[in-house]
Enzyme design. Structure first.
Site, short mmCIF file in Angstrom:
data_model
loop_
_atom_site.label_atom_id
_atom_site.label_comp_id
_atom_site.label_asym_id
_atom_site.label_seq_id
_atom_site.Cartn_x
_atom_site.Cartn_y
_atom_site.Cartn_z
N LYS A 43 -13.12 5.84 40.26
CA LYS A 43 -12.45 7.10 39.94
C LYS A 43 -11.87 7.78 41.18
CE LYS A 43 -16.56 10.12 40.12
NZ LYS A 43 -16.10 11.04 41.15
N THR A 44 -12.57 7.68 42.32
CA THR A 44 -12.07 8.34 43.53
C THR A 44 -10.74 7.73 43.96
OG1 THR A 44 -14.34 8.81 44.22
CG2 THR A 44 -12.63 8.99 45.90
N ASP A 231 -12.71 17.06 39.74
CA ASP A 231 -13.59 15.89 39.70
C ASP A 231 -14.92 16.28 39.02
OD1 ASP A 231 -14.50 13.33 40.11
OD2 ASP A 231 -14.91 13.59 42.24
N GLU A 232 -15.62 15.29 38.47
CA GLU A 232 -16.94 15.50 37.83
C GLU A 232 -16.87 16.64 36.80
OE1 GLU A 232 -19.18 13.41 38.26
OE2 GLU A 232 -19.07 12.56 40.28
N GLN A 284 -22.52 10.74 31.88
CA GLN A 284 -23.21 11.07 33.12
C GLN A 284 -23.40 12.58 33.27
OE1 GLN A 284 -22.26 8.49 36.66
NE2 GLN A 284 -20.50 7.91 35.41
N ARG A 635 -26.76 2.81 39.04
CA ARG A 635 -26.71 2.90 40.51
C ARG A 635 -26.91 1.54 41.15
NH1 ARG A 635 -23.80 6.72 40.33
NH2 ARG A 635 -23.87 6.18 38.13
#
Length: 766
Positions: A43-44, A231-232, A284, A635
């Site tokens: 995503k970044t 973001d997020e 998430q 993770r």
């Protein structure tokens, strides 16, 4: 600069190496874009390339870009990547956290509502200090109000954009606690205003209020920021949502600033809404306890008409077996309208390793042994992380890792013996064990608060110094110290209770001494009854310490309180281990967000831990706990370990544990299950109804139900020979406890010493 769409060259280097969904997200032009970015989906890279392409193609000036992140680290990484793509052309963008962006706006505009540009920002310590002073002034602690609880409640209200007047209009006038909180909240607000200060939670809320009170100010920033990125987005709360809404709605003609360039006008004389791009993943969303509202992302398309949605499902981090487990788990949630299935081209990878221990120490030993194996086979310690749901779980992990020589560090937490509440309770034990320990007595004199202030403490110390006696003896002579009558009575009562318990130290068990102290002081009850979640977490840590004393007594039946305190001192004072390959990271699952390592251990996957017992009673709580587990799974890059125990030490007893319902949601074919002992087992599952009507609960059969059985009629004494289903034969060397809490320490012929809860252990007397 024009807002008209620009043709995107599909051969543009900024699109190179992207999969089709990523490329579409970078090149799409429209009023609103929702990028549903699965874990590890890049995503970044998508977000930074999307911004870089806008600037490179002259679709926007850098000053027209506002990109919001949740951490300064993420903002710095985003800025560096964009500069890497297009160099100096990126300078002038606003890339920052919500709070940093709002501070910049408030510095420019605060004078409009009576604050100077040089206003002060109170950090958490400043706010806590102020609240403590107000609580003392109002004697509000007598009503159960604590600094942590007050700060937590004020924060929740401010994040909901509810100020003092708003709370006053909805507070229950017949609830004295609520009325007292209102007075504290009002005084706190007045003190901030008098100091020309904002606290951290004010920064966003005051910016929203600014925009609503002064539409022309809002229009200035709407005109400036023509492209907004968040973001997020799944972690946004109401205040953050409203801030974004204020910045991205159309500007009415009467609010258009005079100096606005004509190119920005629409046909009605107003300004069209800025474009909005948000990146997030409802799977998430794990910060509801901080005020995050998952509805912000689930309802994004309704909130912003004309939204295009791009789903990123290709994972670049993990092997497929790990992703299959994650997909299977999250597929049981019903609170998502954005279904996706993560996939990877990294191959299936190793199967997941599952482990069932008899106790949390067995589980911790498994973790230590597996880390040692991974390290021996070339994996650096820094590439390993251990996750847990609550901080109380770390004690056994820290103890075993330290004794096994595995270097570790706690992320976002304090080592068990360094936590404030543990130091408090250990100071109580030191005080009853050694009446001459003045430092311990001064620590506990007003802990928990019993109305003994600094003046009284100093007077007692002065009296002790003048008369060459201990602090404890000075407390016994409190009538001669010359303090207020109320303080005299309180100190007299306190020292009498300490003396009574000190008289039992020579003959009582350590656990009994500790329980007596907790009951006499009310220390644990106050933590458990607090409305502050942090205080509740501290209560769990104290309960863990009680379990530790019980284990000590089983291990050392003749051990004294001094022996116990000596063991603790040696453990807590041990030098931190280090290794050239770094250290293993220990952290809560909430802290694990954003982490990616080769090997992950998720521990304590049991009912009432994960999902946590508090979540069961909360609306949507089970769904968030499942998302938390999903975050932990995703993770891991190469190797995932899942572990639990069939019994766990809790306050005053060892309780049997049920495996988490979430484990049943992972296909058996993905996991190699082991138990402490000699045989590997592959547990099976069956469905049954849970209290929560929305989803079935699962219960283990086979291996687990064989472990968790009822040996109520079994009597064991020192010297008895037994056979354990996994450990083989052994001789009982000690038995302690009563009834269902009886514990046997057994010297097994092949696997050494083990402690067993007799009631549930899979054993037979020979």
């Amino acid at each position: 600069m024009s807002n008209s769409p620009t043709a995107i060259d599909p051969a543009d280097p900024l699109l190179e190496g992207l999969n089709p969904q990523q490329a579409h997200a970078v090149a799409h032009r429209g009023p609103a874009l929702l990028i549903v970015a699965g874990a590890g989906s890049g995503k970044t890279a998508v977000l930074t390339r999307r911004i870089a392409l806008l600037l490179k193609n002259r679709e926007a000036w850098p000053s027209q870009i506002l990109a919001i992140t949740f951490t300064n680290k993420a903002a710095a990484e985003m800025r560096e990547r964009i500069e890497m793509y297009i160099g100096d052309e990126s300078r002038g963008m606003w890339i920052s956290t919500f709070h940093s962006a709002c501070v910049r706006i408030l510095r420019n505009e605060a004078e409009r509502f009576g604050f100077p540009q040089a206003f002060t920002i109170y950090d958490s310590a400043d706010s806590k200090s102020l609240v403590k002073r107000i609580l003392k002034e109002f004697e509000a602690d007598s009503m159960g109000l604590t600094p942590g609880g007050v700060l937590s409640k004020m924060s929740r209200l401010k994040n909901e954009l509810i100020d003092v007047d708003g709370f006053a209009s909805q507070a229950n006038p017949n609830d004295p606690n609520e009325m007292m909180f209102l007075e504290v909240f009002r005084r706190y607000t007045q003190e901030l205003r008098r100091a020309n200060a904002f606290d951290f939670d004010d920064l966003i809320g005051q910016t929203v209020f600014l925009f609503r009170a002064f539409p022309e100010v809002r229009a200035l920033y709407q005109r400036r920021f023509r492209h907004v990125f968040v973001d997020e987005y799944q972690d946004t709360n109401k205040a953050q949502y409203e801030l974004i809404h204020e910045l991205t709605r159309p500007v009415k003609p009467e609010h258009v600033p005079v100096e606005t360039p004509p190119v920005l006008y629409n046909t009605e004389g107003g300004i069209d809404a800025a474009t909005l791009t948000v990146v997030g993943d409802s799977d998430q969303s794990i910060y509801a306890f901080r005020g995050a509202d998952i509805r912000n992302i689930l309802e994004f398309r309704q909130d912003f008409p004309g939204t295009d949605v791009v789903v990123l499902e290709q994972n670049y981090r993990s092997t497929q077996n790990i992703l299959d487990a994650a997909n299977a788990v999250i597929g049981n949630n019903f609170d998502t309208s954005m279904s996706k299935r993560l996939f990877s081209d990294r191959g299936p990878g190793e199967r997941i390793t599952g482990f069932t221990g008899v106790t949390q120490h067995d589980e911790a030993q498994f973790v230590a042994d597996e880390i040692d194996n991974l390290h021996t086979n070339g994996m650096a310690y820094r590439d390993v992380a251990v996750f847990y749901r609550t901080n109380a779980q770390t004690r056994a992990l820290e103890d075993v890792l330290m004794r096994s020589g595995v270097p570790y560090r706690l992320i976002g937490g304090t080592k068990f013996y360094e936590r404030m509440e543990i130091k408090d309770v250990l100071a109580y034990l030191a005080a009853v064990a050694n009446p001459d320990d003045g430092l311990a007595h001064r620590r506990i004199l007003n802990t928990p608060k019993r109305g003994i202030g600094d003046v009284t403490e100093s007077a007692i110390q002065r009296f002790a110094d003048d008369n060459q006696i201990s602090f404890r003896e000075a407390m016994r002579r409190i009538e001669s110290v010359g303090v207020a009558a109320r303080a005299t009575a309180t100190v007299r009562e306190f020292v009498n209770s300490l003396d009574r318990i000190s008289d039992t130290v020579a003959t009582a068990k350590v656990v009994d001494v500790l329980i007596a102290l907790l009951e006499a002081t009310g220390y644990l009850i106050l933590l458990k009854e607090s409305r502050d979640p942090q205080e509740n977490a501290r209560a769990e840590n104290v309960e863990e310490l009680v379990g530790l004393t019980r284990e000590f007594q089983v291990k050392s039946p003749e051990g004294t309180l001094i022996d116990f305190l000596t063991e603790v001192a040696l453990s807590s004072a041990a030098d931190d281990l280090d290794d050239e390959s770094g250290t293993v990271s220990l952290m809560t699952l909430h802290t694990a967000k954003g982490v990616e390592v080769d090997a992950v251990f998720i521990t304590g996957i049991e009912e009432e831990i994960l999902p946590h017992r508090i979540s069961v009673a909360e609306a949507g709580g089970i769904q968030e706990e499942r998302r938390l587990f999903y975050v932990g799974i995703t993770r891991a890059k190469k190797k995932l370990h899942l572990s639990l125990a069939t019994s766990r030490a809790t306050f005053g007893e060892i309780a049997s544990c049920m495996p988490s319902r979430f484990l049943a949601e992972i296909p058996d074919t993905l996991v190699d299950w082991r138990e402490s002992g000699r045989r590997a087992l592959s547990p099976s599952f069956e469905k049954r109804s849970w209290d929560a009507p929305s989803k079935p609960r699962t219960e283990w059969t086979g291996a687990i139900t064989r472990e968790v059985r009822d040996n109520s009629g079994l009597e064991l004494v020192t010297g008895d020979r037994i056979r354990h289903d996994d450990f083989g034969e052994g001789r009982v060397i000690a038995v302690a406890g009563d009834g269902a809490k009886r514990i046997a320490e057994v010297q097994f012929d092949e696997v050494g010493k083990k402690k067993l809860l007799i009631k549930i252990a899979p054993i037979t007397k020979l």
